[in-house]
Design a protein around this motif. Sequence first.
Motif, PDB file in Angstrom:
ATOM      1  N   ARG A  57       0.840  -1.199   0.000  1.00 51.01           N
ATOM      2  CA  ARG A  57       0.000   0.000   0.000  1.00 51.01           C
ATOM      3  C   ARG A  57       0.875   1.249   0.000  1.00 51.01           C
ATOM      4  O   ARG A  57       1.961   1.256   0.565  1.00 51.01           O
ATOM      5  CB  ARG A  57      -0.905   0.018   1.239  1.00 51.01           C
ATOM      6  N   PRO A  58       0.385   2.321  -0.611  1.00 50.84           N
ATOM      7  CA  PRO A  58       1.156   3.565  -0.581  1.00 50.84           C
ATOM      8  C   PRO A  58       1.244   4.088   0.851  1.00 50.84           C
ATOM      9  O   PRO A  58       0.370   3.795   1.672  1.00 50.84           O
ATOM     10  CB  PRO A  58       0.352   4.512  -1.480  1.00 50.84           C
ATOM     11  N   PRO A  59       2.283   4.848   1.160  1.00 51.02           N
ATOM     12  CA  PRO A  59       2.412   5.378   2.513  1.00 51.02           C
ATOM     13  C   PRO A  59       1.285   6.360   2.832  1.00 51.02           C
ATOM     14  O   PRO A  59       0.666   6.921   1.925  1.00 51.02           O
ATOM     15  CB  PRO A  59       3.766   6.078   2.499  1.00 51.02           C
ATOM     16  N   LEU A  60       1.049   6.535   4.118  1.00 45.99           N
ATOM     17  CA  LEU A  60       0.042   7.513   4.527  1.00 45.99           C
ATOM     18  C   LEU A  60       0.523   8.918   4.178  1.00 45.99           C
ATOM     19  O   LEU A  60       1.725   9.188   4.205  1.00 45.99           O
ATOM     20  CB  LEU A  60      -0.189   7.424   6.039  1.00 45.99           C
ATOM     21  N   PRO A  61      -0.423   9.803   3.887  1.00 44.11           N
ATOM     22  CA  PRO A  61      -0.032  11.189   3.610  1.00 44.11           C
ATOM     23  C   PRO A  61       0.666  11.809   4.830  1.00 44.11           C
ATOM     24  O   PRO A  61       0.387  11.456   5.974  1.00 44.11           O
ATOM     25  CB  PRO A  61      -1.362  11.890   3.341  1.00 44.11           C
ATOM     26  N   GLU A  62       1.520  12.744   4.573  1.00 42.61           N
ATOM     27  CA  GLU A  62       2.299  13.396   5.633  1.00 42.61           C
ATOM     28  C   GLU A  62       1.404  14.028   6.699  1.00 42.61           C
ATOM     29  O   GLU A  62       1.706  13.971   7.890  1.00 42.61           O
ATOM     30  CB  GLU A  62       3.235  14.448   5.021  1.00 42.61           C
ATOM     31  N   TRP A  63       0.273  14.625   6.300  1.00 42.12           N
ATOM     32  CA  TRP A  63      -0.584  15.285   7.277  1.00 42.12           C
ATOM     33  C   TRP A  63      -1.188  14.275   8.260  1.00 42.12           C
ATOM     34  O   TRP A  63      -1.403  14.604   9.426  1.00 42.12           O
ATOM     35  CB  TRP A  63      -1.661  16.142   6.607  1.00 42.12           C
ATOM     36  N   ILE A  64      -1.426  13.040   7.816  1.00 41.69           N
ATOM     37  CA  ILE A  64      -1.954  12.019   8.720  1.00 41.69           C
ATOM     38  C   ILE A  64      -0.854  11.568   9.677  1.00 41.69           C
ATOM     39  O   ILE A  64      -1.113  11.347  10.864  1.00 41.69           O
ATOM     40  CB  ILE A  64      -2.560  10.841   7.937  1.00 41.69           C
ATOM     41  N   LEU A  65       0.361  11.462   9.199  1.00 38.65           N
ATOM     42  CA  LEU A  65       1.476  11.121  10.084  1.00 38.65           C
ATOM     43  C   LEU A  65       1.721  12.226  11.109  1.00 38.65           C
ATOM     44  O   LEU A  65       2.084  11.960  12.255  1.00 38.65           O
ATOM     45  CB  LEU A  65       2.736  10.841   9.269  1.00 38.65           C
ATOM     46  N   GLU A  66       1.485  13.481  10.717  1.00 37.73           N
ATOM     47  CA  GLU A  66       1.578  14.592  11.663  1.00 37.73           C
ATOM     48  C   GLU A  66       0.501  14.471  12.731  1.00 37.73           C
ATOM     49  O   GLU A  66       0.747  14.771  13.904  1.00 37.73           O
ATOM     50  CB  GLU A  66       1.476  15.921  10.930  1.00 37.73           C
ATOM     51  N   CYS A  67      -0.694  14.021  12.343  1.00 37.11           N
ATOM     52  CA  CYS A  67      -1.766  13.778  13.325  1.00 37.11           C
ATOM     53  C   CYS A  67      -1.321  12.710  14.322  1.00 37.11           C
ATOM     54  O   CYS A  67      -1.520  12.857  15.535  1.00 37.11           O
ATOM     55  CB  CYS A  67      -3.041  13.314  12.618  1.00 37.11           C
ATOM     56  N   TYR A  68      -0.720  11.652  13.821  1.00 35.95           N
ATOM     57  CA  TYR A  68      -0.234  10.569  14.676  1.00 35.95           C
ATOM     58  C   TYR A  68       0.795  11.087  15.682  1.00 35.95           C
ATOM     59  O   TYR A  68       0.697  10.818  16.879  1.00 35.95           O
ATOM     60  CB  TYR A  68       0.371   9.465  13.811  1.00 35.95           C
TER      61      TYR A  68
END
Length: 88
Positions: free
Chosen positions: A8-19
């Motif tokens: 699967r493609p990586p999660l978008p950067e903004w979602i990783l920032e949420c994490y």
Amino acid sequence: MAGITDPRPPLPEWILECYDLLCSHADQLDNGKAVVQVIEHDNATDVLLSDSELALEQRDVEYALTRLLERGYFYEVEDELRVTSPEE
């Protein structure tokens, strides 16, 4: 979490920032076997909605939390989001 062999493609950067933001607001829970980072679902929503840098709307927050749960960054127990221990 998505591993190196995950197609699967990586999660978008903004979602990783949420994490990252949620992890910084999570409490430590000692369940006798291990220490786990925990944040209540409602608190997670409030944290993400109140962050001025992310500037997310309710639907964005729901989407981000769903993606993080689906990818295994968190698992849900009752109304708590628990940070998944990183694989070693």
